[in-house]
Design a protein around this motif. Structure first.
Motif, mmCIF file in Angstrom:
data_model
loop_
_atom_site.group_PDB
_atom_site.id
_atom_site.type_symbol
_atom_site.label_atom_id
_atom_site.label_comp_id
_atom_site.label_asym_id
_atom_site.label_seq_id
_atom_site.Cartn_x
_atom_site.Cartn_y
_atom_site.Cartn_z
ATOM 1 N N ARG A 1 0.849 -1.319 -0.148
ATOM 2 C CA ARG A 1 0.060 0.104 -0.121
ATOM 3 C C ARG A 1 0.772 1.314 -0.102
ATOM 4 N NH1 ARG A 1 -5.127 -1.234 4.110
ATOM 5 N NH2 ARG A 1 -5.673 -3.005 3.244
ATOM 6 N N LEU A 2 0.497 2.223 -1.066
ATOM 7 C CA LEU A 2 1.321 3.202 -1.067
ATOM 8 C C LEU A 2 0.390 4.647 -0.586
ATOM 9 C CD1 LEU A 2 2.957 2.711 -4.526
ATOM 10 C CD2 LEU A 2 3.897 2.382 -2.066
ATOM 11 N N ARG A 3 0.832 5.197 0.363
ATOM 12 C CA ARG A 3 -0.344 6.321 0.620
ATOM 13 C C ARG A 3 0.393 7.617 0.761
ATOM 14 N NH1 ARG A 3 -5.081 6.170 4.779
ATOM 15 N NH2 ARG A 3 -5.049 8.282 5.752
ATOM 16 N N ALA A 4 -0.324 8.642 0.713
ATOM 17 C CA ALA A 4 -0.036 10.059 0.620
ATOM 18 C C ALA A 4 -0.923 10.878 1.281
ATOM 19 C CB ALA A 4 0.557 10.871 -0.450
ATOM 20 N N ASP A 5 -0.699 11.567 2.533
ATOM 21 C CA ASP A 5 -1.514 12.741 3.102
ATOM 22 C C ASP A 5 -1.030 13.975 2.992
ATOM 23 O OD1 ASP A 5 -3.762 10.824 4.860
ATOM 24 O OD2 ASP A 5 -1.807 9.888 4.893
ATOM 25 N N TYR A 6 -1.757 14.973 2.441
ATOM 26 C CA TYR A 6 -1.341 16.147 2.315
ATOM 27 C C TYR A 6 -2.505 17.187 3.294
ATOM 28 C CZ TYR A 6 -0.440 20.768 0.183
ATOM 29 O OH TYR A 6 -0.086 22.245 -0.031
ATOM 30 N N ASN A 7 -1.688 18.131 3.887
ATOM 31 C CA ASN A 7 -2.618 19.209 4.492
ATOM 32 C C ASN A 7 -2.239 20.662 4.151
ATOM 33 O OD1 ASN A 7 -2.223 21.011 7.317
ATOM 34 N ND2 ASN A 7 -4.275 20.594 6.793
#
Length: 869
Positions: free
Chosen positions: A782-788
């Motif tokens: 699983r490849l995940r990115a979270d941006y805020n």
């Protein structure tokens, strides 16, 4: 970085180039895989288990697994990714939770928080006991808007409910290990056992350690490191098919350095060897953050033919010690440390009945709670830092006087920010030292206090001054020079100066409530609820401000002045050396000592909600709600200065909201949105106010807010999941309370009207993408990115020019799960672009002209490994 008010509207635009590229790549390689459905989320926001999409309340819900993948360790982390929510906390022992701009920033115990935090249905009365590690968590529900009906008191902004995992009917064990930079070492051990046919047990042990991320140039200790251990145990007993008995207990230990706060005043940074908010620091007050906490609860649930009875009995307690360097420097001229010691215990009991028929769902209940607490606030100064305080106050007064004269003459005068004034005061203090006048500002300050309290007149009478000569006739500058002989060595010696306030409290709260949902038609429901709350508080204040100052006169002639400032003669004064004189609350209370206080008050309220929801079809529901929340009044814990009211009024919020919840395209897209507007009456606003001595005090003000929130989830394919949210918030004060007796005027309060609430960004945006690669072996990656991205916000109500810049955060994670689901591993990086982000400016150090700031973590990275037995 901080910037002036004229730059407020010039936020840099957030950049999504990195994340959008990742999403585009993931979409391209996903091919035409069959689109999956979004999993159902069950919440208990209405005191019963329901599908999130069926609840007519604005809720953000996070599962334990999703929080782990986001890199969330505590509520402060969670706030960054929750629309309409801010949890900008540099220390878990003094947290502030803000939902839609509604918060209370009081660090003492005279007031209550405006956002209620619950753990497994149990209210946590103090913020110092609410910030817990989020290990072995089922989910966290963030309910937005007043929740006065079902959650009750102190939920004017909303409620946060942490639900831990219950014991299961199986035998499992799980060990998770984490290692990262800055010495990060964490471990979570989980054991679940079926002890008999109807008895199950669960145990969790968590440990989290990390070193400081910067060096103390002054040496001796670190700040900003972490060291916590948390243990949870629970037993689930099912004596019959209709009864469940659940016992839970938790114990936590925290033993670490407290928050890293570093000076933002350029001259002080230079004197400390070139420190910087985003680099190394220099502190002289050891930082301490210790807490021992314990909690236990017993929840009994019994199903009867037409209703369910739930009883929750709970006890919680903690002991905490928080010590901080408030000035952010190691400069002895600005030494300012603080310590807060807390002992708290609480008992609560709730009984609840739930029932349902074909056309009616109902909940009725009653609750009682008692909280006993003791809070000691200590402040550490030196005679040198008191001189710095006096110089800073004099610099501000001189600046305001010059500005007023220039404006009266029609001349443009430069507008200085608070940081620029603080920097100017540092240089002014050095100028006095170079002239051999160190101590002159403190001498002038003390003489003015003696004059106001009538002590100068008493000295004149003792000296045998002629009748009719009063202190008001003496030249103040000349008298300050007379006192300088005693003050100069005293200030240069950096004599310790300590102050403390001890508070005790005994708070009781009783409530009864009911909430009813009628099915008016097959598609329309009407919900009406109400709660009656009665709060009573006993509170005590014991002050200790009795330090000693030197009083010495050099002797000689002092000019006498008339009311117009003309010299009318001289008064010969003898050379005099008195013993050190007490210097305490008598100087601030017209010569009378401030007596210790025993206070008692009570508040009551009926809060409620009316909600109308309409289900257009199986997938779309809209609702409109009108709800209000109540927070009891309280007491000014410091009770400092003449004219400060010992208590303040209860606050109320009325919120109107329209929302939609939808599951579209065969449940591949979930779209929830709401718009709201609220009126905030008698909000309890904490501010650093006062003259001649500033102090933190709460007063009642009014505010209003409007906003909108949107949350979207998209199961684009079996392999690609994308989600995002956006929130808009516009808040402003409509009335700002003032305390005339300590130097504030209606004009001061008028300046605050129209200003936004502190620490409330106008816009906030989050987006995440997760792509799953299925391996031939049955494993997956699983490849995940979270941006805020979070907009700029005001950092201090006292100085609107102190703006905290907008910021962006990017977290990345790559995880692997074995085909058997026995093993899992992941690599992660948080703040991947190593953004320099200030979390807050100002604070208590502003009182002596030494404002600090604190920062978010720099780039961190590491690896997780999990094995299940």
């Amino acid at each position: 970085m901080m910037h002036d008010a004229d730059q407020t509207g010039k936020s840099r635009q957030f950049s999504l180039s990195i994340l959008s590229g990742a999403i585009a790549f993931a979409t391209a390689i996903s091919g035409t895989a069959y689109a999956a459905e979004i999993e159902e989320v069950v919440v208990t926001a209405q005191k019963r288990a329901e599908n999130l999409q069926d609840v007519p309340i604005a809720i953000s819900a996070f599962t334990g697994e999703s929080m782990k993948e986001m890199g969330v360790e505590n509520l402060t982390d969670l706030g960054k990714f929750t629309p309409g929510v801010e949890m900008n906390n540099d220390t878990p022992l003094q947290p502030t939770y803000s939902i839609r701009g509604i918060q209370t920033g009081d660090f003492t115990v005279g007031s209550d928080p405006a956002v209620a935090v619950y753990v497994d249905g149990v209210y946590t009365g103090r913020g110092a006991g609410a910030e817990v590690p989020l290990a072995d968590i089922e989910r966290v529900e963030v309910l937005k808007g007043p929740q006065g009906t079902l959650f009750g008191r102190n939920a004017t902004g909303g409620a946060i409910h942490i639900i831990t995992k219950k014991p299961q009917a199986d035998d499992t064990a799980e060990l998770s290990l984490t290692a990262g930079n800055y010495g990060r070492q964490s471990s979570d051990l989980l054991l679940n056992r079926q002890l008999s046919d109807n008895l199950y047990g669960r145990f969790t042990a968590s440990n989290n350690r990390r070193d400081a991320f910067a060096d103390n140039l002054a040496g001796g200790f670190s700040a900003g490191n972490q060291d916590t251990q948390t243990y949870r145990a629970s037993l689930l007993w099912e004596p019959s098919a209709s009864t469940e008995v659940l016992w839970r207990a938790d114990y936590g230990v925290m033993d670490q350095g407290s928050a890293l706060r570093s000076s933002i005043v350029p001259s002080l940074q230079a004197l400390d060897g070139g420190t910087d908010v985003f680099g190394d620091y220099a502190l002289d007050t050891p930082t301490i953050e210790d807490r021992d906490s314990f909690g236990t609860s017993l929840t009994v649930t019994s199903d009867f033919e037409n209703f369910t009875l739930t009883s929750i009995t709970a006890f919680r307690k903690f002991d905490a010690h928080l010590q901080q360097d408030e000035d952010g420097t190691a400069n002895p001229d600005y030494m300012f440390g603080s310590a807060n010691f807390d002992e708290q215990e609480q008992f609560s009991q709730e009984f609840r009945l739930n029932g349902a028929t074909d056309t009616l769902k109902w909940t009725v209940g009653a609750s009682y709670s008692q909280e006993k607490l003791e809070h000691l606030t200590e402040a550490y100064f030196t005679s040198g830092s008191l001189e710095s305080f006096a110089v800073y106050e004099g610099t501000k007064m001189a600046y305001e006087a010059q500005k007023a004269q220039a404006e009266a003459a029609g001349i443009d005068f430069p507008e200085l920010t608070q940081t620029e004034l603080e920097d100017l005061a540092v240089m002014q203090r050095q100028y006095y030292r170079d002239l051999g006048l160190e101590g002159i500002a403190a001498a002038s300050f003390v003489y003015d206090l003696m004059l106001q309290s009538g002590q100068v007149d008493q000295l004149l009478a003792a000296f045998g001054a002629p009748a009719g000569i009063t202190g008001n006739m003496l030249n103040s500058q000349a008298m300050a020079m007379q006192l300088l002989a005693g003050f100069q060595p005293w200030v240069a010696g950096d004599v310790p100066w300590n102050e403390n306030v001890l508070n005790t409290g005994d708070y009781r709260s009783t409530a009864v409530y009911g909430d009813f949902t009628w099915s008016l038609t097959d598609k329309m429901d009407l919900t009406v609820g109400a709660r009656y709350t009665y709060d009573e508080k006993d509170f005590t204040i014991q002050t200790a401000y009795q330090n000693a100052i030197p009083i010495a006169l050099t002797g000689g002639n002092v000019p006498l002045m008339d009311a117009n400032g003309n010299v009318i003669g001289v008064l010969p004064l003898p050379a005099l050396q008195l013993p050190a004189q007490p210097f305490g609350m008598a100087f601030y209370n017209n010569g009378q000592p401030m007596l210790d206080s025993k206070l008692n008050d009570s508040w009551s309220d009926i809060s409620g909600r009316i909600v109308l929801d309409y289900r257009w079809n199986d997938d779309v529901m809209t609702f409109v709600s009108l709800a209000d929340g109540f927070k009891a009044g309280g007491f000014n814990s410091l009770n400092f200065g003449p004219g400060v009211e010992p208590s303040f009024d209860q606050e109320d919020v009325v919120n109107l909201e329209i929302g939609v919840k939808s599951s579209l395209f065969d449940n591949r897209v979930r779209l929830n949105a709401s718009v709201f507007s609220y009126e905030y009456n008698n909000l309890q606003e904490l501010d650093l106010v006062g003259s001649p001595i500033p102090s933190y005090n709460l007063r009642n003000s009014d505010a209003e807010g409007t906003g909108a929130e949107v949350e979207v989830q998209w199961a684009a394919t079996d392999n690609l999941f994308i989600a995002g949210n956006y929130s808009y918030l516009d808040t402003e004060f409509t009335k700002y309370g003032y305390i005339e007796a300590i130097g504030e005027t209606p004009a001061d309060a008028e300046e605050k009207i129209g200003q936004p609430r502190v620490s409330t960004p106008e816009s906030k945006f989050n987006v995440m993408a997760e792509y799953t690669i299925d391996m031939a072996s049955g494993a997956d990656v699983r490849l995940r990115a979270d941006y805020n991205w979070t907009d700029e916000r005001i950092g201090s109500i006292s100085d609107p020019s102190r703006i905290i810049d907008d910021y962006q955060l990017l977290n990345l994670r790559a995880g692997w799960n074995s085909a058997s689901d026995r093993y899992a591993a992941a690599l992660w990086v948080q703040n991947a672009t190593d953004e320099e982000i200030a979390g807050g400016y100002g604070g208590t150090g502003a009182a002596i002209g030494a404002s600090p700031a604190w920062r978010y973590m720099p780039r961190t990275y590491g690896a997780d490994f999990t094995v299940r037995f």
